[in-house]
Design a protein around this motif. Structure first.
Motif, mmCIF file in Angstrom:
data_model
loop_
_atom_site.group_PDB
_atom_site.id
_atom_site.type_symbol
_atom_site.label_atom_id
_atom_site.label_comp_id
_atom_site.label_asym_id
_atom_site.label_seq_id
_atom_site.Cartn_x
_atom_site.Cartn_y
_atom_site.Cartn_z
ATOM 1 N N VAL A 1 3.702 -5.054 -24.726
ATOM 2 C CA VAL A 1 3.262 -6.473 -23.884
ATOM 3 C C VAL A 1 3.842 -6.185 -22.579
ATOM 4 C CG1 VAL A 1 3.817 -8.953 -24.016
ATOM 5 C CG2 VAL A 1 3.878 -7.458 -26.063
ATOM 6 N N PRO A 2 2.644 -6.117 -21.626
ATOM 7 C CA PRO A 2 2.922 -5.789 -20.101
ATOM 8 C C PRO A 2 3.404 -7.074 -19.627
ATOM 9 C CG PRO A 2 0.444 -6.195 -20.498
ATOM 10 C CD PRO A 2 1.263 -6.428 -22.014
ATOM 11 N N ASP A 3 3.828 -6.704 -18.232
ATOM 12 C CA ASP A 3 4.126 -7.840 -17.110
ATOM 13 C C ASP A 3 3.694 -7.055 -16.023
ATOM 14 O OD1 ASP A 3 6.220 -5.846 -16.234
ATOM 15 O OD2 ASP A 3 7.916 -7.135 -16.979
ATOM 16 N N GLY A 4 3.782 -7.516 -14.981
ATOM 17 C CA GLY A 4 3.249 -7.042 -13.696
ATOM 18 C C GLY A 4 3.970 -5.695 -13.185
ATOM 19 N N GLU A 5 5.337 -5.448 -13.518
ATOM 20 C CA GLU A 5 5.899 -3.966 -13.418
ATOM 21 C C GLU A 5 5.614 -2.984 -14.380
ATOM 22 O OE1 GLU A 5 7.976 -3.659 -10.965
ATOM 23 O OE2 GLU A 5 7.245 -5.503 -10.332
ATOM 24 N N SER A 6 4.658 -3.371 -15.306
ATOM 25 C CA SER A 6 4.126 -2.123 -16.442
ATOM 26 C C SER A 6 3.271 -1.197 -15.595
ATOM 27 C CB SER A 6 3.529 -2.866 -17.413
ATOM 28 O OG SER A 6 4.383 -3.760 -18.050
ATOM 29 N N ARG B 1 1.289 0.044 -11.239
ATOM 30 C CA ARG B 1 1.518 -0.999 -11.701
ATOM 31 C C ARG B 1 0.454 -2.180 -11.937
ATOM 32 N NH1 ARG B 1 5.761 -4.142 -8.929
ATOM 33 N NH2 ARG B 1 4.156 -4.246 -7.220
ATOM 34 N N LEU B 2 0.458 -3.009 -13.062
ATOM 35 C CA LEU B 2 -0.664 -4.068 -13.145
ATOM 36 C C LEU B 2 -0.721 -4.933 -12.039
ATOM 37 C CD1 LEU B 2 -0.289 -4.866 -16.844
ATOM 38 C CD2 LEU B 2 -2.076 -3.679 -15.726
ATOM 39 N N ALA B 3 0.385 -5.083 -11.446
ATOM 40 C CA ALA B 3 0.659 -6.063 -9.906
ATOM 41 C C ALA B 3 -0.208 -5.341 -8.941
ATOM 42 C CB ALA B 3 2.047 -6.212 -9.572
ATOM 43 N N LEU C 1 -6.753 -11.314 -17.821
ATOM 44 C CA LEU C 1 -5.416 -11.410 -18.514
ATOM 45 C C LEU C 1 -5.229 -10.065 -19.063
ATOM 46 C CD1 LEU C 1 -2.504 -12.501 -19.193
ATOM 47 C CD2 LEU C 1 -3.920 -13.567 -21.033
#
Length: 91
Positions: A62-67, A39-41, A50
């Motif tokens: 479009v990613p977030d921390g869970e991607s 995960r990105l996080a 970023l």
């Protein structure tokens, strides 16, 4: 989502320029990448990095921390000059 795609394409074409010493990086995840499947996080990308978008087989994510990143992903990042040097070793 369309704004992200428009900005990404503009950055890649050189129509838009990052400001204030920022730079755009594109990193393709290789099979040996320590980030594959994570995960990105959970990645230590650091402050000032970023992840703007992920091109996954021609589809924009479009990613977030869970991607989670996958082998073959093309990751588009915007970063300041300072942290840019370590990013390829993390991805």
């Amino acid at each position: 989502m369309f704004d992200v795609l428009r900005n990404w394409l503009g950055l890649r074409r050189g129509e838009l320029a990052p400001r204030d010493g920022a730079r755009v990086l594109e990193v393709r995840l290789q099979p040996s990448s320590p980030a594959a499947g994570r995960r990105l996080a959970d990645l230590a990308l650091g402050k000032g990095v970023l992840v703007m978008a992920i091109d996954r087989g021609g589809k924009l994510v479009v990613p977030d921390g869970e991607s989670r990143l996958e082998v073959g992903d093309l990751v588009l990042l915007i970063t300041s000059e300072e942290p840019a040097a370590h990013v390829p070793s993390v991805l």
